[in-house]
Design a protein around this motif. Sequence first.
Motif, PDB file in Angstrom:
ATOM      1  N   GLY A 126       0.793  -1.221   0.000  1.00 14.55           N
ATOM      2  CA  GLY A 126       0.000   0.000   0.000  1.00 14.55           C
ATOM      3  C   GLY A 126       0.823   1.266   0.000  1.00 14.55           C
ATOM      4  O   GLY A 126       0.296   2.352  -0.281  1.00 14.55           O
ATOM      5  N   ASP A 127       2.112   1.153   0.308  1.00 16.31           N
ATOM      6  CA  ASP A 127       2.947   2.357   0.346  1.00 16.31           C
ATOM      7  C   ASP A 127       3.098   3.001  -1.029  1.00 16.31           C
ATOM      8  O   ASP A 127       3.079   4.229  -1.155  1.00 16.31           O
ATOM      9  N   LYS A 128       3.252   2.181  -2.063  1.00 19.27           N
ATOM     10  CA  LYS A 128       3.396   2.727  -3.417  1.00 19.27           C
ATOM     11  C   LYS A 128       2.145   3.484  -3.847  1.00 19.27           C
ATOM     12  O   LYS A 128       2.231   4.517  -4.528  1.00 19.27           O
ATOM     13  N   LEU A 129       0.990   2.960  -3.450  1.00 17.34           N
ATOM     14  CA  LEU A 129      -0.257   3.640  -3.798  1.00 17.34           C
ATOM     15  C   LEU A 129      -0.346   4.992  -3.105  1.00 17.34           C
ATOM     16  O   LEU A 129      -0.724   6.003  -3.733  1.00 17.34           O
ATOM     17  N   LEU A 130       0.002   5.038  -1.829  1.00 19.35           N
ATOM     18  CA  LEU A 130      -0.032   6.318  -1.113  1.00 19.35           C
ATOM     19  C   LEU A 130       0.994   7.292  -1.683  1.00 19.35           C
ATOM     20  O   LEU A 130       0.727   8.496  -1.765  1.00 19.35           O
ATOM     21  N   GLU A 131       2.154   6.788  -2.080  1.00 22.91           N
ATOM     22  CA  GLU A 131       3.142   7.656  -2.725  1.00 22.91           C
ATOM     23  C   GLU A 131       2.591   8.248  -4.015  1.00 22.91           C
ATOM     24  O   GLU A 131       2.797   9.441  -4.302  1.00 22.91           O
ATOM     25  N   ALA A 132       1.894   7.434  -4.792  1.00 25.65           N
ATOM     26  CA  ALA A 132       1.313   7.919  -6.046  1.00 25.65           C
ATOM     27  C   ALA A 132       0.236   8.974  -5.782  1.00 25.65           C
ATOM     28  O   ALA A 132       0.153   9.990  -6.494  1.00 25.65           O
ATOM     29  N   VAL A 133      -0.580   8.748  -4.754  1.00 26.02           N
ATOM     30  CA  VAL A 133      -1.626   9.722  -4.423  1.00 26.02           C
ATOM     31  C   VAL A 133      -1.003  11.045  -3.984  1.00 26.02           C
ATOM     32  O   VAL A 133      -1.458  12.125  -4.390  1.00 26.02           O
TER      33      VAL A 133
END
Length: 214
Positions: free
Chosen positions: A95-102
């Motif tokens: 989930g960290d990559k998704l939050l980074e993208a957001v």
Amino acid sequence: MWPLLFLSILALSTIIERIWFWSRVLLKQGQVLNRIMDSAARSWEMTPKIARDYRRHPLGEYLYAPLKLNNPDPDLFHLALETAADDQLNTMRRGDKLLEAVVALAPLLGLLGTVLGLIKSLSNIQLSDLGTSSTAGVTLGISESLISTAAGLIVAISSLAFYRIFQALWFNEMRVFRKSGSDLELIYRQRWMALEDNRIPMNSNLETSETVDN
């Protein structure tokens, strides 16, 4: 605004899932660590069974990885710990990559919405309308176009705050893994050396008795 809404839903679902995950990990971590390490220090033979009972917990799965091997040498024990640590720590970063993208995309989408709104509003202005009441709608359009920037910043800041919290939890968990793995490996090496010391005198006695017989 629609892309921002989509990103906010993705970020919110990821944040809720990570909060649920970390709450379960942290609530049972002390119990898992204490039971496995106490068993390793007192009764090594029971340690694999106790660790197997906690395999659903990341720390239990990590410590169980070398314990399920059949009498491994210390180097193989250490390698099993390292491999299991990499697997579990990578799982914790889901989930960290998704939050980074957001965090990266939300302000840009908000700024894009503002720019498009400004272009649309300013394109309706004519020089003859300046200073008249007909420009009131344009002013309202400009203020509305700034909402997307504010929304993008809100989504990005909220996601960044939770991302930093999850990162801090991950770094703390990495220290716990390193400490518990080192302690377990130290206990196992001491046990291995004790077993090796018992084997050497036994072999020496056998060789001495064979020499006397000859």
